[in-house]
Write a protein that holds these residues in place. Structure first.
Motif, mmCIF file in Angstrom:
data_model
loop_
_atom_site.group_PDB
_atom_site.id
_atom_site.type_symbol
_atom_site.label_atom_id
_atom_site.label_comp_id
_atom_site.label_asym_id
_atom_site.label_seq_id
_atom_site.Cartn_x
_atom_site.Cartn_y
_atom_site.Cartn_z
ATOM 1 N N ARG A 1 0.945 -1.293 -0.058
ATOM 2 C CA ARG A 1 -0.206 0.045 -0.015
ATOM 3 C C ARG A 1 1.033 1.182 0.087
ATOM 4 N NH1 ARG A 1 -3.076 -1.100 3.985
ATOM 5 N NH2 ARG A 1 -4.684 -1.847 2.617
ATOM 6 N N GLY A 2 1.893 1.317 0.779
ATOM 7 C CA GLY A 2 2.981 2.499 0.874
ATOM 8 C C GLY A 2 3.404 2.619 -0.388
ATOM 9 N N ARG B 1 12.786 -9.065 -15.311
ATOM 10 C CA ARG B 1 12.428 -10.188 -14.299
ATOM 11 C C ARG B 1 12.772 -9.626 -13.001
ATOM 12 N NH1 ARG B 1 15.177 -15.315 -12.746
ATOM 13 N NH2 ARG B 1 13.548 -16.865 -12.883
ATOM 14 N N ASP B 2 12.134 -10.266 -11.805
ATOM 15 C CA ASP B 2 12.223 -10.124 -10.461
ATOM 16 C C ASP B 2 11.959 -8.623 -10.110
ATOM 17 O OD1 ASP B 2 12.887 -12.716 -9.779
ATOM 18 O OD2 ASP B 2 14.951 -12.613 -10.295
ATOM 19 N N MET B 3 11.203 -8.209 -10.789
ATOM 20 C CA MET B 3 10.651 -6.582 -10.339
ATOM 21 C C MET B 3 9.359 -6.730 -10.042
ATOM 22 S SD MET B 3 10.383 -4.102 -13.581
ATOM 23 C CE MET B 3 9.468 -2.918 -12.754
ATOM 24 N N GLY B 4 8.735 -5.669 -9.417
ATOM 25 C CA GLY B 4 7.216 -5.772 -9.075
ATOM 26 C C GLY B 4 6.665 -4.460 -8.934
ATOM 27 N N PHE B 5 5.343 -4.415 -8.889
ATOM 28 C CA PHE B 5 4.743 -3.071 -8.662
ATOM 29 C C PHE B 5 3.207 -3.362 -7.854
ATOM 30 C CE2 PHE B 5 3.282 -4.322 -12.513
ATOM 31 C CZ PHE B 5 1.921 -4.184 -12.834
ATOM 32 N N CYS B 6 2.890 -2.397 -7.196
ATOM 33 C CA CYS B 6 1.564 -2.534 -6.395
ATOM 34 C C CYS B 6 0.898 -1.335 -6.873
ATOM 35 C CB CYS B 6 2.207 -2.270 -4.736
ATOM 36 S SG CYS B 6 3.089 -3.761 -4.153
ATOM 37 N N VAL B 7 -0.300 -1.999 -6.672
ATOM 38 C CA VAL B 7 -1.695 -0.919 -7.094
ATOM 39 C C VAL B 7 -2.515 -1.152 -5.929
ATOM 40 C CG1 VAL B 7 -3.478 -0.677 -8.820
ATOM 41 C CG2 VAL B 7 -1.441 -1.705 -9.518
#
Length: 115
Positions: free
Chosen positions: A42-43, A66-72
Motif C-alpha cells: 500500500r505504501g 524479471r524479478d521486479m514488482g509493482f503494487c496497485v
C-alpha cells in the motif's frame, strides 16, 4: 490497453497504444520484494511512482524486468502486488514480450487472498 488515433485534425493519423488503469482512482508504485506485506505494498502504491498511462512500447524496453514488482491500490482500497517472474522475448519483429507474473491481492481488512 487502449488504442486511439492521435489525429488532432491532421490528415496523417497515427495510432497510439498504451496501457492504463480503467480505475481512474488507482495508484501504483514499484516494490522491491516479492513477499511484501499489504502495508508495504500500500505504501509503495501511494508513492505513485508509476504513471497512470504507459506506452505499449515500454513493455519491450528495459523498464520491465524479471524479478521486479509493482503494487496497485484501487479506488476501492484493494491492494494488488504484481511480481514479474519471467519474460520471453517476442517470436517475431514487432511482437510484444510475454510476461509470467505472480499476483497477490488483499481486500481491505482481510489477509492475502491469492497468489
Amino acid at each position: 490497453m487502449a488504442c486511439h488515433s492521435d489525429s488532432g485534425g491532421d490528415s496523417n493519423d497515427s495510432l497510439t497504444a498504451e496501457l492504463r488503469f480503467l480505475d481512474t482512482g488507482a495508484v501504483a508504485g514499484l516494490v522491491a520484494k516479492p513477499d511484501a506485506t499489504v502495508e508495504e505494498c500500500r505504501g509503495a502504491a501511494r508513492v505513485a511512482s508509476l504513471p497512470d498511462t504507459l506506452p505499449l512500447s515500454a513493455l519491450n524496453s528495459n523498464l520491465v524486468a524479471r524479478d521486479m514488482g509493482f503494487c496497485v491500490e484501487t479506488s476501492r482500497k484493494t491492494v494488488v502486488l504484481v511480481w514479474v517472474t519471467d519474460i520471453r522475448e517476442p517470436s517475431s519483429a514487432g511482437g510484444l514480450r510475454t510476461f509470467s507474473v505472480n499476483v497477490t491481492r488483499w481486500k481491505t481488512g482481510s489477509e492475502k487472498t491469492g497468489s
